[in-house]
Design a protein around this motif. Structure first.
Motif, PDB file in Angstrom:
ATOM      1  N   THR A  27      47.586  52.773  43.471  1.00 49.25           N
ATOM      2  CA  THR A  27      47.942  51.717  44.414  1.00 49.25           C
ATOM      3  C   THR A  27      48.251  52.369  45.748  1.00 49.25           C
ATOM      4  O   THR A  27      49.067  53.290  45.828  1.00 49.25           O
ATOM      5  N   LEU A  28      47.551  51.897  46.786  1.00 53.48           N
ATOM      6  CA  LEU A  28      47.731  52.467  48.130  1.00 53.48           C
ATOM      7  C   LEU A  28      48.404  51.434  49.028  1.00 53.48           C
ATOM      8  O   LEU A  28      48.166  50.237  48.883  1.00 53.48           O
ATOM      9  N   VAL A  29      49.210  51.919  49.936  1.00 56.54           N
ATOM     10  CA  VAL A  29      49.833  51.022  50.913  1.00 56.54           C
ATOM     11  C   VAL A  29      49.402  51.431  52.321  1.00 56.54           C
ATOM     12  O   VAL A  29      49.124  52.602  52.582  1.00 56.54           O
ATOM     13  N   ARG A  30      49.360  50.477  53.229  1.00 55.28           N
ATOM     14  CA  ARG A  30      48.969  50.754  54.610  1.00 55.28           C
ATOM     15  C   ARG A  30      49.965  51.701  55.258  1.00 55.28           C
ATOM     16  O   ARG A  30      51.168  51.588  55.036  1.00 55.28           O
ATOM     17  N   THR A  31      49.458  52.622  56.044  1.00 53.67           N
ATOM     18  CA  THR A  31      50.343  53.473  56.842  1.00 53.67           C
ATOM     19  C   THR A  31      50.606  52.734  58.158  1.00 53.67           C
ATOM     20  O   THR A  31      49.934  51.751  58.478  1.00 53.67           O
ATOM     21  N   ARG A  32      51.583  53.210  58.912  1.00 49.86           N
ATOM     22  CA  ARG A  32      51.858  52.572  60.207  1.00 49.86           C
ATOM     23  C   ARG A  32      50.865  53.102  61.234  1.00 49.86           C
ATOM     24  O   ARG A  32      50.501  54.281  61.207  1.00 49.86           O
ATOM     25  N   ASP A  33      50.441  52.226  62.137  1.00 53.16           N
ATOM     26  CA  ASP A  33      49.464  52.617  63.158  1.00 53.16           C
ATOM     27  C   ASP A  33      50.195  53.285  64.327  1.00 53.16           C
ATOM     28  O   ASP A  33      50.892  52.618  65.100  1.00 53.16           O
ATOM     29  N   ILE A  34      50.045  54.593  64.443  1.00 58.33           N
ATOM     30  CA  ILE A  34      50.748  55.372  65.466  1.00 58.33           C
ATOM     31  C   ILE A  34      50.331  54.904  66.867  1.00 58.33           C
ATOM     32  O   ILE A  34      51.159  54.649  67.743  1.00 58.33           O
ATOM     33  N   LEU A  35      49.019  54.785  67.044  1.00 62.33           N
ATOM     34  CA  LEU A  35      48.458  54.438  68.348  1.00 62.33           C
ATOM     35  C   LEU A  35      48.945  53.059  68.810  1.00 62.33           C
ATOM     36  O   LEU A  35      49.385  52.892  69.959  1.00 62.33           O
ATOM     37  N   ALA A  36      48.881  52.083  67.916  1.00 68.60           N
ATOM     38  CA  ALA A  36      49.312  50.728  68.273  1.00 68.60           C
ATOM     39  C   ALA A  36      50.814  50.707  68.556  1.00 68.60           C
ATOM     40  O   ALA A  36      51.268  50.020  69.484  1.00 68.60           O
ATOM     41  N   ASP A  37      51.586  51.475  67.778  1.00 66.09           N
ATOM     42  CA  ASP A  37      53.041  51.500  67.990  1.00 66.09           C
ATOM     43  C   ASP A  37      53.395  52.164  69.317  1.00 66.09           C
ATOM     44  O   ASP A  37      54.321  51.735  70.009  1.00 66.09           O
ATOM     45  N   ILE A  38      52.642  53.202  69.678  1.00 65.84           N
ATOM     46  CA  ILE A  38      52.864  53.872  70.966  1.00 65.84           C
ATOM     47  C   ILE A  38      52.522  52.911  72.120  1.00 65.84           C
ATOM     48  O   ILE A  38      53.245  52.814  73.110  1.00 65.84           O
ATOM     49  N   ALA A  39      51.411  52.201  71.968  1.00 69.18           N
ATOM     50  CA  ALA A  39      50.928  51.329  73.046  1.00 69.18           C
ATOM     51  C   ALA A  39      51.817  50.107  73.262  1.00 69.18           C
ATOM     52  O   ALA A  39      51.792  49.504  74.330  1.00 69.18           O
ATOM     53  N   SER A  40      52.585  49.730  72.228  1.00 70.00           N
ATOM     54  CA  SER A  40      53.454  48.557  72.394  1.00 70.00           C
ATOM     55  C   SER A  40      54.927  48.976  72.500  1.00 70.00           C
ATOM     56  O   SER A  40      55.825  48.147  72.424  1.00 70.00           O
ATOM     57  N   HIS A  41      55.162  50.265  72.656  1.00 66.52           N
ATOM     58  CA  HIS A  41      56.523  50.812  72.707  1.00 66.52           C
ATOM     59  C   HIS A  41      57.193  50.494  74.043  1.00 66.52           C
ATOM     60  O   HIS A  41      56.514  50.398  75.070  1.00 66.52           O
ATOM     61  N   ALA A  42      58.510  50.356  74.018  1.00 61.91           N
ATOM     62  CA  ALA A  42      59.258  50.109  75.261  1.00 61.91           C
ATOM     63  C   ALA A  42      59.048  51.270  76.247  1.00 61.91           C
ATOM     64  O   ALA A  42      59.067  51.068  77.457  1.00 61.91           O
ATOM     65  N   GLN A  43      58.848  52.477  75.705  1.00 57.69           N
ATOM     66  CA  GLN A  43      58.591  53.646  76.563  1.00 57.69           C
ATOM     67  C   GLN A  43      57.105  53.988  76.557  1.00 57.69           C
ATOM     68  O   GLN A  43      56.728  55.158  76.461  1.00 57.69           O
ATOM     69  N   ARG A  44      56.279  52.981  76.649  1.00 61.49           N
ATOM     70  CA  ARG A  44      54.830  53.197  76.601  1.00 61.49           C
ATOM     71  C   ARG A  44      54.388  54.199  77.665  1.00 61.49           C
ATOM     72  O   ARG A  44      54.734  54.053  78.850  1.00 61.49           O
ATOM     73  N   PRO A  45      53.597  55.210  77.256  1.00 62.78           N
ATOM     74  CA  PRO A  45      53.030  56.105  78.272  1.00 62.78           C
ATOM     75  C   PRO A  45      52.169  55.308  79.256  1.00 62.78           C
ATOM     76  O   PRO A  45      51.671  54.232  78.913  1.00 62.78           O
ATOM     77  N   ARG A  46      51.989  55.848  80.455  1.00 63.94           N
ATOM     78  CA  ARG A  46      51.171  55.137  81.463  1.00 63.94           C
ATOM     79  C   ARG A  46      49.749  54.968  80.983  1.00 63.94           C
ATOM     80  O   ARG A  46      49.072  54.010  81.316  1.00 63.94           O
TER      81      ARG A  46
END
Ligand code: C5P
Length: 223
Positions: free
Chosen positions: A122-141
């Motif tokens: 049984t596999l579970v989804r990992t968290r999407d690093i890229l999407a989390d970075i892009a929607s982060h309060a400290q999003r890179p420019r």
């Protein structure tokens, strides 16, 4: 091919390589990725004067000069390591992160039983690093993703650009000779959120890294 725009004073975080998701102490699930593209980007960015942090999955590549390297193994570790590097000016997600990980890694080696024909994981989804970075309060420019596709390259890449809220996505066609995972050469189709697109290569990954960084510098100057 490249104008070698300076990146002096910028803090750039790059992820590279695969991630390994453990099934038990001797087996894992992973993506095919040599890490060459991400390492080439980290090296080229450091040469242009950027302060570069390279978060690397399990690969056997030397650390580029002037680059701070953090080694990780799993998608969860990469997620934590990358987010801990914020704030940053640019994030380049060149890692081939596993999309799924075993839900319950075994503490000891799984043994095959007499007469056993199948094994269900049984596999579970990992968290999407890229999407989390892009929607982060400290999003890179600038947030740059990669897409490895076997077909419908533009449609899938543009879909990811939009869904993950990226500024640039570099798509490569896998499954064709002289391109993709373990190859030294590659062709990148780069799509921008502005609607622009550009084909880089075919060329060695070291040259593509410089060409991609020219696009990064150009996009930053327009931000
Ligand atoms: O959706 P897909 O995995 O094809 O998207 C590829 C891009 O997303 C790559 O830039 C990869 O580094 C990133 N990614 C991520 N975290 C994941 C899966 C993909 O950052 N869990």
């Amino acid at each position: 091919m490249s104008t070698h725009a300076t990146l002096s004073g910028l803090r750039i975080v790059v992820s590279a390589g695969p991630t390994y998701e453990d099934i038990d102490p001797v087996r894992f699930i992973g993506n095919r990725s040599s890490g060459k593209m991400g390492f080439a980007i980290a090296q080229a960015a450091a040469r242009r004067g950027a302060q570069v942090v390279l978060v690397a999955g399990p690969v056997s590549l030397p650390t580029p000069d002037g680059v701070q390297r953090l080694d990780v193994r799993s998608a969860a570790q990469m997620h934590e390591a990358v987010l801990a590097q914020l704030p940053a000016d640019v994030y380049v997600g060149a890692a081939a992160v596993a999309d799924f990980a075993p839900a319950h890694p075994a503490g000891s080696k799984i043994k095959k039983q007499a007469g056993q024909d199948t094994l269900t994981l049984t596999l579970v989804r990992t968290r999407d690093i890229l999407a989390d970075i892009a929607s982060h309060a400290q999003r890179p420019r600038l947030v740059v993703g990669f897409a490895a596709e076997t077909d419908h390259v533009e449609a899938y890449a543009r879909g990811k650009l939009e869904n993950k809220r990226l500024d640039l996505i570099a798509a490569n066609r896998v499954g064709v000779a002289g391109s993709g995972f373990e190859s030294d050469d590659n062709t990148l189709n780069v799509y921008a959120a502005t609607g622009d697109s550009k084909v880089l290569g075919p060329a060695p990954k070291t040259e593509l890294a410089d060409a991609l960084l020219d696009l990064v510098a150009q996009s930053l100057s327009r931000h």
